[in-house]
Design an enzyme around this catalytic site. Structure first.
Site, PDB file in Angstrom:
ATOM      1  N   LYS A 133       6.690  -3.869   7.279  1.00  0.00           N
ATOM      2  CA  LYS A 133       5.350  -4.057   6.711  1.00  0.00           C
ATOM      3  C   LYS A 133       4.329  -3.625   7.744  1.00  0.00           C
ATOM      4  O   LYS A 133       4.587  -3.703   8.939  1.00  0.00           O
ATOM      5  CB  LYS A 133       5.129  -5.539   6.370  1.00  0.00           C
ATOM      6  CG  LYS A 133       4.076  -5.777   5.320  1.00  0.00           C
ATOM      7  CD  LYS A 133       4.647  -5.668   3.925  1.00  0.00           C
ATOM      8  CE  LYS A 133       3.564  -5.692   2.873  1.00  0.00           C
ATOM      9  NZ  LYS A 133       4.152  -5.806   1.520  1.00  0.00           N
ATOM     10  N   VAL A 159      -1.471  -5.221  -9.394  1.00  0.00           N
ATOM     11  CA  VAL A 159      -0.346  -6.060  -9.809  1.00  0.00           C
ATOM     12  C   VAL A 159      -0.716  -6.870 -11.055  1.00  0.00           C
ATOM     13  O   VAL A 159       0.030  -6.901 -12.046  1.00  0.00           O
ATOM     14  CB  VAL A 159       0.089  -6.969  -8.639  1.00  0.00           C
ATOM     15  CG1 VAL A 159       1.126  -7.974  -9.096  1.00  0.00           C
ATOM     16  CG2 VAL A 159       0.611  -6.129  -7.481  1.00  0.00           C
ATOM     17  N   PHE A 189      -7.121  -9.393  -9.688  1.00  0.00           N
ATOM     18  CA  PHE A 189      -7.511  -8.422 -10.725  1.00  0.00           C
ATOM     19  C   PHE A 189      -7.114  -7.022 -10.278  1.00  0.00           C
ATOM     20  O   PHE A 189      -7.611  -6.024 -10.777  1.00  0.00           O
ATOM     21  CB  PHE A 189      -9.018  -8.501 -11.035  1.00  0.00           C
ATOM     22  CG  PHE A 189      -9.905  -8.155  -9.864  1.00  0.00           C
ATOM     23  CD1 PHE A 189     -10.283  -6.841  -9.621  1.00  0.00           C
ATOM     24  CD2 PHE A 189     -10.355  -9.145  -9.012  1.00  0.00           C
ATOM     25  CE1 PHE A 189     -11.083  -6.515  -8.532  1.00  0.00           C
ATOM     26  CE2 PHE A 189     -11.165  -8.831  -7.924  1.00  0.00           C
ATOM     27  CZ  PHE A 189     -11.522  -7.510  -7.688  1.00  0.00           C
ATOM     28  N   GLY A 190      -6.198  -6.949  -9.311  1.00  0.00           N
ATOM     29  CA  GLY A 190      -5.791  -5.651  -8.771  1.00  0.00           C
ATOM     30  C   GLY A 190      -4.669  -5.029  -9.574  1.00  0.00           C
ATOM     31  O   GLY A 190      -4.419  -5.395 -10.729  1.00  0.00           O
ATOM     32  N   ASP A 232      -0.091  -1.960  -0.579  1.00  0.00           N
ATOM     33  CA  ASP A 232      -0.105  -3.414  -0.751  1.00  0.00           C
ATOM     34  C   ASP A 232      -1.587  -3.719  -1.002  1.00  0.00           C
ATOM     35  O   ASP A 232      -2.326  -2.805  -1.413  1.00  0.00           O
ATOM     36  CB  ASP A 232       0.444  -4.113   0.512  1.00  0.00           C
ATOM     37  CG  ASP A 232       0.712  -5.607   0.310  1.00  0.00           C
ATOM     38  OD1 ASP A 232       1.767  -5.947  -0.236  1.00  0.00           O
ATOM     39  OD2 ASP A 232      -0.149  -6.436   0.682  1.00  0.00           O
TER      40      ASP A 232
HETATM   41  O1  2IT Z   1       5.230  -6.387  -1.244  1.00  0.00           O
HETATM   42  C1  2IT Z   1       5.770  -5.349  -1.679  1.00  0.00           C
HETATM   43  O2  2IT Z   1       6.941  -5.337  -2.057  1.00  0.00           O
HETATM   44  C2  2IT Z   1       4.970  -4.134  -1.722  1.00  0.00           C
HETATM   45  N1  2IT Z   1       3.794  -4.178  -1.376  1.00  0.00           N
HETATM   46  C3  2IT Z   1       5.576  -2.831  -2.167  1.00  0.00           C
HETATM   47  C4  2IT Z   1       6.291  -2.190  -1.028  1.00  0.00           C
HETATM   48  C5  2IT Z   1       6.814  -0.805  -1.311  1.00  0.00           C
HETATM   49  O3  2IT Z   1       7.365  -0.235  -0.363  1.00  0.00           O
HETATM   50  O4  2IT Z   1       6.698  -0.297  -2.413  1.00  0.00           O
END
Ligand code: 2IT
Length: 445
Positions: A126, A241, A238-239, A166
């Protein structure tokens, strides 16, 4: 509490003082897998858990850039390359003012087990920055992304580490980051996922986290003899996801009555459908990070500084950020007749809320299982890039369905006892065993 776990956590805290989110994520996993660890001398001798909580590599760097007024600004960039036992490091980049090393370590640690659950060959990582797009122009965002990649490029690659989006990193940011990588390396490769459809992206990747979460909820509901059709949902955020989840819930006949931002939540009793769903994307692109304009635009009620968990619904889906649903919220939801909570955000619930759900044998599933569809389709994007080929919508969606079903089966296999599925335990044990076995097989690395 168990003395072995106490000792383990004390050691961790002494080595990583102040990293509270990281400690929270580790404790949840350690509590789930301790029995397996204790019963398996091979794992203990190899100090597998102790190794797992130490990232393989942590990179921190300066990101200097200049804003539209010509002033110099400096942010901090990070990439935590947590675990490569199962494949190249894989996981998103978060750009948000709240980003710290602790936040990215919790996310990278969780990502390792999540990626293991997807069945695809991906390690965990990450990264991100404390940069916030709020109030910034597109040009400023581009210059920031270019400066960020000017350092990050030397650490990543399609067989080494493959970042994605993310919070705060969507299609626009991935575009700027990819352009800079390509320019420096003189290579067009699948080094990032979440790319645009015309230049190496996968169909369904923007929708995947939300769609996958709803597919997972369908399996949870099936265990209870229920279905999405006719049920009412509260969603936070509200993004991208939240948008994907709401689109799929609507398609399946459910009704979503809330979305939220850092400023509060809106309650739309008629349901967030049609043009209102697309409006969420406009809100995100405005770089304002507030949800209140939805209430004005569509004439519904806005509750400032409040969380959506006070609304009476059948199902609650936290889709915003970590620790957004606490124990008091959990109690309120259960009292109001809610039957299921599924974390779509990473670690969306505090440990108090998670324990409250499990102690009450309430149906609850953690982010690393529920939201794994996002990174799973990232994995499918990597496969397509390697083949230099694109699958159809149907092909990707079919694979996403199979993966979410597989994760649900894994959670049930490792988490079911006395008729109750403890999804937290199931996801953690299922994710852990595969990584542990691969680490053992690869020796002391
Ligand atoms: O938290 C997650 O799984 C993501 N932000 C997606 C990570 C990705 O490599 O697609």
């Amino acid at each position: 509490m168990n003395a072995g776990i106490d000792l383990f956590m004390e050691g961790l805290k002494a080595r990583t003082p102040g990293e509270t989110e990281f400690h929270q994520a580790v404790l949840e996993v350690v509590e789930s897998v301790w029995d397996v660890y204790d019963a398996n001398p091979r794992y203990k001798q190899a100090k597998i858990l102790e190794r797992m909580v130490e990232p393989e590599r942590t990179i921190m760097f300066r990101v200097p850039w200049s804003n539209d007024k010509g002033e110099v600004e400096i942010n901090r960039g990070y990439r935590v390359e947590f675990n490569s036992a199962l494949g190249p490091y894989k996981g998103g980049l978060r750009f948000h003012r709240s980003v710290t090393l602790s936040i990215l370590k919790f996310l990278g640690f969780e990502q390792t087990f999540k990626n293991s659950l997807t069945t695809l060959p991906m390690g965990g990582g990450k990264g991100g920055s404390d940069f916030s797009a709020k109030g910034r122009s597109d040009n400023e965002i581009m210059r920031f992304c270019q400066s960020f990649m000017t350092e990050l490029f030397r650490h990543i690659g399609p067989n080494t580490d493959v970042p994605a989006g993310d919070i705060g990193v969507g299609g626009r940011e991935i575009g700027y980051l990819f352009g800079q990588y390509k320019r420096i390396r003189n290579e067009f490769t699948g080094v990032l996922t979440g790319k645009g459809l015309g230049w190496g992206g996968s169909l369904i990747r923007p929708e995947a986290t939300g769609y996958g979460a709803v597919y997972f909820v369908q399996h949870m509901l099936k265990e209870m003899g229920k279905e999405v059709n006719g049920l009412t949902f509260s969603v936070s955020g509200f993004g991208n996801v939240a948008w994907g989840a709401i689109s799929k819930i609507n398609e399946l006949g459910g009704k979503v009555v809330t979305v939220s931002g850092p400023d509060g939540y809106i309650y739309d009793p008629a349901g967030i459908t049609g043009a209102k769903v697309d409006y969420l994307l406009e809100l995100r692109e405005s770089n304002n990070d507030i949800v209140a304009p939805y209430a004005e635009e569509f004439g519904v009620e806005f509750f400032p500084d409040a969380k959506p968990w006070e609304a009476k619904v059948d199902i609650a889906l936290p889709c915003a950020t970590q620790n957004e649903l606490d124990e008091a919220d959990a109690l309120k939801l259960m009292k109001n007749g809610c039957i299921l909570v599924a974390e779509v955000s990473n670690m969306g619930c505090t440990s108090g809320a998670v324990n409250c759900f499990i102690n009450n044998k309430f149906t609850f599933a953690p982010g690393k299982a529920v939201n794994a569809g996002g990174v799973a389709v990232s994995g499918l994007e990597m496969s397509q890039n390697s083949m230099r080929y694109n699958w159809t919508n149907e092909e990707v969606d079919k694979r996403l369905h199979l993966i979410m079903q597989d994760i649900h089966d894994t959670c049930t296999r490792h988490g079911k006892s006395d008729g109750y599925i403890n999804y937290v335990k199931g996801a953690n044990v299922g994710g852990f065993v595969k990584v542990a076995e691969a680490m053992l097989a690869q020796g002391l690395v």
